[in-house]
Design a protein around this motif. Sequence first.
Motif, PDB file in Angstrom:
ATOM      1  N   MET A   1       0.830  -1.175   0.000  1.00 17.75           N
ATOM      2  CA  MET A   1       0.000   0.000   0.000  1.00 17.75           C
ATOM      3  C   MET A   1       0.878   1.244   0.000  1.00 17.75           C
ATOM      4  SD  MET A   1      -3.254   0.090   2.503  1.00 17.75           S
ATOM      5  CE  MET A   1      -3.492  -1.620   2.919  1.00 17.75           C
ATOM      6  N   THR A   2       0.664   2.088  -0.943  1.00 19.85           N
ATOM      7  CA  THR A   2       1.420   3.327  -0.997  1.00 19.85           C
ATOM      8  C   THR A   2       0.576   4.472  -0.456  1.00 19.85           C
ATOM      9  OG1 THR A   2       0.663   3.875  -3.216  1.00 19.85           O
ATOM     10  CG2 THR A   2       2.636   2.514  -3.051  1.00 19.85           C
ATOM     11  N   LEU A   3       1.242   5.571  -0.230  1.00 16.96           N
ATOM     12  CA  LEU A   3       0.536   6.743   0.280  1.00 16.96           C
ATOM     13  C   LEU A   3      -0.475   7.256  -0.739  1.00 16.96           C
ATOM     14  CD1 LEU A   3       0.309   8.755   2.584  1.00 16.96           C
ATOM     15  CD2 LEU A   3       2.093  10.087   1.498  1.00 16.96           C
ATOM     16  N   GLN A   4      -0.159   7.132  -2.025  1.00 12.54           N
ATOM     17  CA  GLN A   4      -1.067   7.595  -3.074  1.00 12.54           C
ATOM     18  C   GLN A   4      -2.374   6.806  -3.057  1.00 12.54           C
ATOM     19  OE1 GLN A   4      -0.499  10.246  -4.811  1.00 12.54           O
ATOM     20  NE2 GLN A   4      -2.351  10.140  -6.019  1.00 12.54           N
ATOM     21  N   GLU A   5      -2.289   5.508  -2.736  1.00 13.14           N
ATOM     22  CA  GLU A   5      -3.503   4.688  -2.688  1.00 13.14           C
ATOM     23  C   GLU A   5      -4.399   5.086  -1.522  1.00 13.14           C
ATOM     24  OE1 GLU A   5      -2.072   0.728  -2.431  1.00 13.14           O
ATOM     25  OE2 GLU A   5      -1.787   0.520  -4.572  1.00 13.14           O
ATOM     26  N   LEU A   6      -3.836   5.660  -0.484  1.00 10.67           N
ATOM     27  CA  LEU A   6      -4.619   6.024   0.690  1.00 10.67           C
ATOM     28  C   LEU A   6      -5.013   7.500   0.725  1.00 10.67           C
ATOM     29  CD1 LEU A   6      -2.688   4.059   3.420  1.00 10.67           C
ATOM     30  CD2 LEU A   6      -4.818   3.430   2.297  1.00 10.67           C
ATOM     31  N   LYS A   7      -4.446   8.299  -0.174  1.00 11.89           N
ATOM     32  CA  LYS A   7      -4.681   9.736  -0.142  1.00 11.89           C
ATOM     33  C   LYS A   7      -6.135  10.082  -0.456  1.00 11.89           C
ATOM     34  CE  LYS A   7      -3.358  13.818  -2.742  1.00 11.89           C
ATOM     35  NZ  LYS A   7      -2.470  14.292  -3.800  1.00 11.89           N
ATOM     36  N   VAL A  56     -13.650   4.239  -3.393  1.00 15.46           N
ATOM     37  CA  VAL A  56     -12.561   4.991  -4.021  1.00 15.46           C
ATOM     38  C   VAL A  56     -11.256   4.212  -3.917  1.00 15.46           C
ATOM     39  CG1 VAL A  56     -11.143   7.083  -3.793  1.00 15.46           C
ATOM     40  CG2 VAL A  56     -13.629   7.243  -3.731  1.00 15.46           C
ATOM     41  N   TYR A  57     -11.015   3.578  -2.764  1.00 17.38           N
ATOM     42  CA  TYR A  57      -9.797   2.786  -2.603  1.00 17.38           C
ATOM     43  C   TYR A  57      -9.740   1.656  -3.630  1.00 17.38           C
ATOM     44  CZ  TYR A  57      -6.376  -0.454  -0.835  1.00 17.38           C
ATOM     45  OH  TYR A  57      -5.309  -1.302  -0.742  1.00 17.38           O
ATOM     46  N   PHE A  58     -10.852   0.922  -3.783  1.00 20.25           N
ATOM     47  CA  PHE A  58     -10.842  -0.186  -4.733  1.00 20.25           C
ATOM     48  C   PHE A  58     -10.758   0.279  -6.185  1.00 20.25           C
ATOM     49  CE2 PHE A  58     -12.541  -2.830  -1.200  1.00 20.25           C
ATOM     50  CZ  PHE A  58     -11.523  -3.762  -1.225  1.00 20.25           C
ATOM     51  N   LEU A  59     -11.331   1.431  -6.486  1.00 19.88           N
ATOM     52  CA  LEU A  59     -11.201   1.976  -7.850  1.00 19.88           C
ATOM     53  C   LEU A  59      -9.752   2.332  -8.145  1.00 19.88           C
ATOM     54  CD1 LEU A  59     -14.373   4.195  -8.183  1.00 19.88           C
ATOM     55  CD2 LEU A  59     -13.885   2.082  -9.398  1.00 19.88           C
ATOM     56  N   ILE A  60      -9.071   2.924  -7.176  1.00 22.70           N
ATOM     57  CA  ILE A  60      -7.652   3.254  -7.373  1.00 22.70           C
ATOM     58  C   ILE A  60      -6.825   1.986  -7.461  1.00 22.70           C
ATOM     59  CG2 ILE A  60      -5.630   4.307  -6.280  1.00 22.70           C
ATOM     60  CD1 ILE A  60      -7.527   6.486  -5.237  1.00 22.70           C
ATOM     61  N   TRP A  61      -7.105   1.024  -6.599  1.00 19.98           N
ATOM     62  CA  TRP A  61      -6.370  -0.247  -6.600  1.00 19.98           C
ATOM     63  C   TRP A  61      -6.585  -0.993  -7.914  1.00 19.98           C
ATOM     64  CZ3 TRP A  61      -8.295  -5.357  -6.473  1.00 19.98           C
ATOM     65  CH2 TRP A  61      -7.308  -6.324  -6.267  1.00 19.98           C
TER      66      TRP A  61
END
Length: 63
Positions: A1-7, A56-61
Amino acid sequence: MTLQELKWPGVVLVLGLLLIIVEWNMASKKKGGVTFTDRQRMKGLAGVSVALSILVYFLIWFA
C-alpha cells in the motif's frame, strides 16, 4: 500500500466527517437540540462516507 492509494480515500472520509460535524452544529442550534433522528442521520452519513471511501480505494487499486 502506498501513500497515493490512501490519499484520495482519506480525502473522501475527511469530507464526510466534516459534513457530519456541520450537521451536528446545525442540529445543536435547533430549539430541541440534537434528537434521535439527527443522530440516525449522522450515523447514515458516517456509513455512506466509509462506503464511498472503500469504493474509491478499490477503484484506485483496480486502476
